[in-house]
Design a protein around this motif. Structure first.
Motif, PDB file in Angstrom:
ATOM      1  N   GLY A 178       0.824  -1.219   0.000  1.00  0.00           N
ATOM      2  CA  GLY A 178       0.000   0.000   0.000  1.00  0.00           C
ATOM      3  C   GLY A 178       0.850   1.257   0.000  1.00  0.00           C
ATOM      4  O   GLY A 178       0.566   2.223  -0.721  1.00  0.00           O
ATOM      5  N   ALA A 179       1.897   1.274   0.812  1.00  0.00           N
ATOM      6  CA  ALA A 179       2.772   2.445   0.865  1.00  0.00           C
ATOM      7  C   ALA A 179       3.478   2.665  -0.469  1.00  0.00           C
ATOM      8  O   ALA A 179       3.579   3.808  -0.946  1.00  0.00           O
ATOM      9  CB  ALA A 179       3.801   2.275   1.988  1.00  0.00           C
ATOM     10  N   VAL A 180       3.941   1.589  -1.081  1.00  0.00           N
ATOM     11  CA  VAL A 180       4.599   1.705  -2.386  1.00  0.00           C
ATOM     12  C   VAL A 180       3.610   2.230  -3.427  1.00  0.00           C
ATOM     13  O   VAL A 180       3.941   3.069  -4.264  1.00  0.00           O
ATOM     14  CB  VAL A 180       5.210   0.347  -2.819  1.00  0.00           C
ATOM     15  N   GLY A 181       2.380   1.754  -3.375  1.00  0.00           N
ATOM     16  CA  GLY A 181       1.349   2.234  -4.304  1.00  0.00           C
ATOM     17  C   GLY A 181       1.070   3.716  -4.134  1.00  0.00           C
ATOM     18  O   GLY A 181       0.925   4.456  -5.114  1.00  0.00           O
ATOM     19  N   LEU A 182       0.979   4.176  -2.888  1.00  0.00           N
ATOM     20  CA  LEU A 182       0.744   5.604  -2.641  1.00  0.00           C
ATOM     21  C   LEU A 182       1.903   6.462  -3.140  1.00  0.00           C
ATOM     22  O   LEU A 182       1.697   7.518  -3.745  1.00  0.00           O
ATOM     23  CB  LEU A 182       0.520   5.848  -1.146  1.00  0.00           C
ATOM     24  N   VAL A 183       3.123   5.997  -2.888  1.00  0.00           N
ATOM     25  CA  VAL A 183       4.294   6.744  -3.350  1.00  0.00           C
ATOM     26  C   VAL A 183       4.338   6.776  -4.877  1.00  0.00           C
ATOM     27  O   VAL A 183       4.588   7.823  -5.486  1.00  0.00           O
ATOM     28  CB  VAL A 183       5.591   6.142  -2.764  1.00  0.00           C
ATOM     29  N   ALA A 184       4.055   5.655  -5.510  1.00  0.00           N
ATOM     30  CA  ALA A 184       4.073   5.605  -6.977  1.00  0.00           C
ATOM     31  C   ALA A 184       2.999   6.519  -7.562  1.00  0.00           C
ATOM     32  O   ALA A 184       3.236   7.213  -8.552  1.00  0.00           O
ATOM     33  CB  ALA A 184       3.865   4.177  -7.453  1.00  0.00           C
ATOM     34  N   THR A 185       1.820   6.530  -6.944  1.00  0.00           N
ATOM     35  CA  THR A 185       0.752   7.415  -7.420  1.00  0.00           C
ATOM     36  C   THR A 185       1.159   8.875  -7.295  1.00  0.00           C
ATOM     37  O   THR A 185       0.937   9.673  -8.211  1.00  0.00           O
ATOM     38  CB  THR A 185      -0.540   7.154  -6.622  1.00  0.00           C
ATOM     39  N   ALA A 186       1.754   9.239  -6.181  1.00  0.00           N
ATOM     40  CA  ALA A 186       2.188  10.627  -5.987  1.00  0.00           C
ATOM     41  C   ALA A 186       3.245  11.015  -7.011  1.00  0.00           C
ATOM     42  O   ALA A 186       3.212  12.120  -7.563  1.00  0.00           O
ATOM     43  CB  ALA A 186       2.723  10.810  -4.572  1.00  0.00           C
ATOM     44  N   VAL A 187       4.183  10.122  -7.280  1.00  0.00           N
ATOM     45  CA  VAL A 187       5.237  10.413  -8.256  1.00  0.00           C
ATOM     46  C   VAL A 187       4.642  10.577  -9.651  1.00  0.00           C
ATOM     47  O   VAL A 187       4.993  11.507 -10.388  1.00  0.00           O
ATOM     48  CB  VAL A 187       6.316   9.305  -8.235  1.00  0.00           C
ATOM     49  N   LEU A 188       3.737   9.688 -10.027  1.00  0.00           N
ATOM     50  CA  LEU A 188       3.121   9.783 -11.350  1.00  0.00           C
ATOM     51  C   LEU A 188       2.273  11.047 -11.495  1.00  0.00           C
ATOM     52  O   LEU A 188       2.290  11.693 -12.540  1.00  0.00           O
ATOM     53  CB  LEU A 188       2.272   8.540 -11.629  1.00  0.00           C
ATOM     54  N   ASN A 189       1.536  11.403 -10.459  1.00  0.00           N
ATOM     55  CA  ASN A 189       0.737  12.634 -10.522  1.00  0.00           C
ATOM     56  C   ASN A 189       1.616  13.870 -10.635  1.00  0.00           C
ATOM     57  O   ASN A 189       1.296  14.803 -11.352  1.00  0.00           O
ATOM     58  CB  ASN A 189      -0.169  12.747  -9.299  1.00  0.00           C
ATOM     59  N   ALA A 190       2.727  13.870  -9.927  1.00  0.00           N
ATOM     60  CA  ALA A 190       3.624  15.025  -9.981  1.00  0.00           C
ATOM     61  C   ALA A 190       4.308  15.134 -11.338  1.00  0.00           C
ATOM     62  O   ALA A 190       4.516  16.237 -11.846  1.00  0.00           O
ATOM     63  CB  ALA A 190       4.669  14.930  -8.868  1.00  0.00           C
ATOM     64  N   SER A 191       4.638  14.015 -11.933  1.00  0.00           N
ATOM     65  CA  SER A 191       5.351  14.066 -13.207  1.00  0.00           C
ATOM     66  C   SER A 191       4.422  14.352 -14.377  1.00  0.00           C
ATOM     67  O   SER A 191       4.870  14.809 -15.418  1.00  0.00           O
ATOM     68  CB  SER A 191       6.094  12.752 -13.458  1.00  0.00           C
ATOM     69  N   SER A 192       3.136  14.088 -14.229  1.00  0.00           N
ATOM     70  CA  SER A 192       2.225  14.296 -15.346  1.00  0.00           C
ATOM     71  C   SER A 192       1.544  15.661 -15.307  1.00  0.00           C
ATOM     72  O   SER A 192       0.677  15.931 -16.118  1.00  0.00           O
ATOM     73  CB  SER A 192       1.161  13.200 -15.364  1.00  0.00           C
ATOM     74  N   THR A 193       1.926  16.516 -14.373  1.00  0.00           N
ATOM     75  CA  THR A 193       1.344  17.845 -14.307  1.00  0.00           C
ATOM     76  C   THR A 193       1.800  18.633 -15.532  1.00  0.00           C
ATOM     77  O   THR A 193       2.995  18.793 -15.758  1.00  0.00           O
ATOM     78  CB  THR A 193       1.790  18.585 -13.034  1.00  0.00           C
ATOM     79  N   PRO A 194       0.847  19.120 -16.338  1.00  0.00           N
ATOM     80  CA  PRO A 194       1.253  19.845 -17.535  1.00  0.00           C
ATOM     81  C   PRO A 194       1.876  21.194 -17.187  1.00  0.00           C
ATOM     82  O   PRO A 194       1.451  21.867 -16.249  1.00  0.00           O
ATOM     83  CB  PRO A 194      -0.058  20.033 -18.304  1.00  0.00           C
TER      84      PRO A 194
END
Length: 96
Positions: free
Chosen positions: A20-36
Motif C-alpha cells: 500500500g505504501a509503495v502504491g501511494l508513493v508511486a501514485t504521488a510520483v506519477l501525478n507530480a510528473s504528469s502535471t502539464p
C-alpha cells in the motif's frame, strides 16, 4: 503451531502495508510528473483578435454606463469565429 500462524499473519499484514505504501508513493510520483507545464502563448488570428477587441469595447462601454447587469454574447456558428473559443477563454480567464 499458533506461533507460526501469528508470524504468518504478521508477514501478510506487513506485506500488504508495504504494498500500500509503495502504491501511494508511486501514485504521488506519477501525478507530480504528469502535471502539464504552462502552455506557450500561441499567436491569435486576426479574426479572433478583432473579436476580442470588439468584446473589450462592449465591456468598457458597459462599465462606463454603470450597468450592473450581466453582459451576454451569442455564439457564432461555423467559420473562423468558431475557432476563437480557446483564445477567448485564455484572454478572459475562463480556462482557470
Amino acid at each position: 503451531m499458533s506461533e507460526s500462524l501469528r508470524m504468518s499473519r504478521r508477514r501478510w499484514v506487513a506485506a500488504w502495508a508495504v504494498t500500500g505504501a509503495v502504491g501511494l508513493v508511486a501514485t504521488a510520483v506519477l501525478n507530480a510528473s504528469s502535471t502539464p507545464g504552462p502552455r506557450p502563448e500561441e499567436p491569435v488570428s486576426a479574426v479572433c483578435a478583432e473579436r476580442i477587441a470588439d468584446i473589450e469595447k462592449q465591456l468598457a462601454k458597459a462599465r462606463r454606463e454603470g450597468e450592473d447587469g450581466v453582459l451576454t454574447f451569442s455564439r457564432v456558428e461555423g467559420g473562423a469565429a468558431g475557432d476563437c473559443d480557446e483564445a477567448l477563454r485564455d484572454h478572459f480567464g475562463g480556462g482557470r
